[in-house]
Write a protein that holds these residues in place. Structure first.
Motif, short mmCIF file in Angstrom:
data_model
loop_
_atom_site.label_atom_id
_atom_site.label_comp_id
_atom_site.label_asym_id
_atom_site.label_seq_id
_atom_site.Cartn_x
_atom_site.Cartn_y
_atom_site.Cartn_z
N THR A 379 4.64 5.51 -4.59
CA THR A 379 5.18 6.62 -3.81
C THR A 379 6.45 7.18 -4.43
O THR A 379 6.60 8.39 -4.63
CB THR A 379 5.47 6.17 -2.37
OG1 THR A 379 4.26 5.72 -1.75
CG2 THR A 379 6.04 7.31 -1.54
N TYR A 439 -2.54 0.75 5.79
CA TYR A 439 -2.16 1.10 7.16
C TYR A 439 -0.82 0.47 7.52
O TYR A 439 0.01 1.09 8.21
CB TYR A 439 -3.25 0.64 8.13
CG TYR A 439 -4.60 1.25 7.83
CD1 TYR A 439 -4.88 2.58 8.17
CD2 TYR A 439 -5.59 0.51 7.20
CE1 TYR A 439 -6.11 3.14 7.90
CE2 TYR A 439 -6.83 1.07 6.92
CZ TYR A 439 -7.08 2.38 7.27
OH TYR A 439 -8.31 2.94 6.98
N LEU A 442 1.80 2.63 5.80
CA LEU A 442 2.00 3.91 6.49
C LEU A 442 2.74 3.71 7.81
O LEU A 442 3.61 4.51 8.18
CB LEU A 442 0.65 4.58 6.74
CG LEU A 442 -0.04 5.19 5.52
CD1 LEU A 442 -1.42 5.72 5.90
CD2 LEU A 442 0.80 6.30 4.91
#
Length: 466
Positions: A379, A439, A442
């Motif tokens: 990221t 998940y 996130l």
């Protein structure tokens, strides 16, 4: 001439210009933990990519060099203890900069937890070989994290020098083993590797994701900022030297390991301690023991490097209003971010201890936490590649810098490389618990953004000057 946005300033309270080029390089090298790759990661990649493992690492090296060049463009213009978070906050909206900060903080802490498990694994191997005993994993991981945290709290120069010597000794032992293996096999080419015999496209793609984990943290010298001497020169150089040097080292290790195991009747991916086995087979068993010691030391050095980098990211996030104000403080005598060091050390220790108490093996802790860290690094690397042309475009309008087509192409290539790496972690869907990690990641980012929203616009006010 580009404008030099050197953000170093006495207000951070860190010891200024105390680290030389070698010590700055040691920060990035230790965060990678190069000894861990031939000892633990290369066999895992070989299980997927087979004889194409060297090409997988060559591709990973190329991708990270692209990112390193982008980081270098920023590093020659700005030096801040906030590392890549600072670069993103100069150019992109506050909520994006917040994502970069939280992602980078998680990346360093999860990497430290991962290699703390690696430290426990190799420490127990050595204890069993020497005394026939084994120590509880919680005890060994606690010792590693507490000692690393103390060193990071006490003195950055001491920490850097220790990391330099520890990694140097580990790599030297590995090079000696590989040299002996190459000598015993004679000077000839290993054609199955060069012809990529038996390799598949899916194995190559999945192996590439694991290979990228071997490099994560190569940029951590950027977290030193004002603590490095001539930071606008030494930090970009250290980042690029680390990516290229470690990439070359990994490829040489792969070639020698695959070549050495070809005549042993034992697959490389099934070897618990591949370098030790190679050393015994080459009749230099003492070097194998030294490599096991070196691997344990390298894991500890990586814990130390990650806590050092994470604490400085957390400190700057506190300056930007994303964390409690106390975390921006530095120790009056040691000139280190002592509260941030304490928090990052605790955050490193807790997940590793919880997993160990639940009976999770060292290999699984290493894999799970390492995979989680990879999401954070991917990221941030992608966001930095996006931020550079945006930043230079704004500076060009002010007549202070220039955005060239080469920079745009370089940044686009870096973003594409990271997107491909991310796709490799998501498809095909991995087995549990790896399928839950995206998940979890996130959810963590959403919590960070929610906290940022509650804190208000502090980041916006402090990041608008770039």
């Amino acid at each position: 001439m580009p404008e030099l946005l050197d953000e170093t300033r006495p207000g951070y309270g860190l010891r200024r210009h105390v680290l030389g080029p070698w010590e700055t390089l040691a920060q990035s090298v230790s965060a990678i933990a190069p000894t861990a790759t031939p000892a633990m990661t290369i066999p895992l990649v070989f299980a997927l990519a087979g004889n194409a493992t060297w090409l997988v690492y060559l591709t990973a090296t190329t991708a990270l060099v692209l990112v390193g060049l982008v980081i270098g463009c920023f590093g020659r213009r700005s030096a801040s203890p906030g590392s890549l978070f600072s670069y993103v906050s100069q150019s992109l909206p506050p909520w994006v900069a917040g994502i970069a900060g939280w992602a980078l903080l998680l990346a360093y802490i999860a990497t430290a937890s991962s290699v703390a498990a690696g430290f426990f694994n190799f420490a127990n191997v050595l204890l069993h070989a020497a005394l026939g005993l084994s120590a509880p994993p919680v005890l060994l991981m606690t010792v590693a994290v507490v000692l690393a945290g103390f060193m990071a709290w006490r003195d950055i120069k001491l920490s850097a020098e220790m990391m330099l010597w520890m990694e140097g000794a580990s790599v030297t032992c590995i090079v000696l083993i590989l040299a002996v293996v190459a000598y015993r096999h004679g000077l000839h080419l290993d054609w199955p590797q060069l012809h990529l015999a038996g390799a598949t496209g899916s194995g190559f793609r999945l192996g590439l994701v694991l290979a990228l984990f071997s490099f994560v943290g190569f940029e951590s010298a950027t977290a030193l900022g004002e603590e490095a001497r001539e930071p606008l020169r030494t930090i970009p150089r250290a980042v690029l030297q680390c990516a290229i040097g470690c990439g070359a080292f990994f490829i040489l290790c792969i070639y020698a390991e695959v070549l050495g195991y070809r005549d042993m009747g034992q697959p490389l991916d099934q070897a618990a301690a591949p370098l030790h086995v190679l050393a015994v087979h080459a009749k230099v068993g003492l070097l194998g023991t030294l490599v096991d010691i070196g691997a344990m030391i390298s894991m500890f050095a990586c814990v130390l490097a990650c806590i050092t980098a994470a604490s400085r990211v957390l400190m700057l996030m506190s300056h930007h209003g994303l964390a409690h104000r106390a975390l921006s403080r530095t120790h009056a005598k040691n000139e280190t971010p002592h509260w941030a060091v304490l928090v990052t050390a605790l955050a490193t220790l807790v997940p590793a201890v919880v997993l160990a108490l639940r009976g999770v093996s060292a290999d699984n802790i290493y894999g799970w936490m390492g995979s989680l860290a990879t999401y954070g690094f991917i990221t941030v690397y992608a966001l930095v590649c996006i931020a550079l042309p945006v930043h230079l475009g704004r500076q060009q309008k002010r007549g202070k810098d220039k955005l060239t087509p080469g920079i745009v192409v370089l940044s686009a290539a870096g973003v594409l490389a990271m997107l491909l790496a991310l796709a490799g972690t998501l498809y095909p869907v991995p087995a549990a618990p790896y399928n839950w990690l995206p998940y979890l990641y996130l959810g963590y980012l959403l919590l960070g953004l929610g906290w940022q929203t509650l804190k208000g616009s502090g980041l916006r006010a402090q990041s608008s000057g770039g």
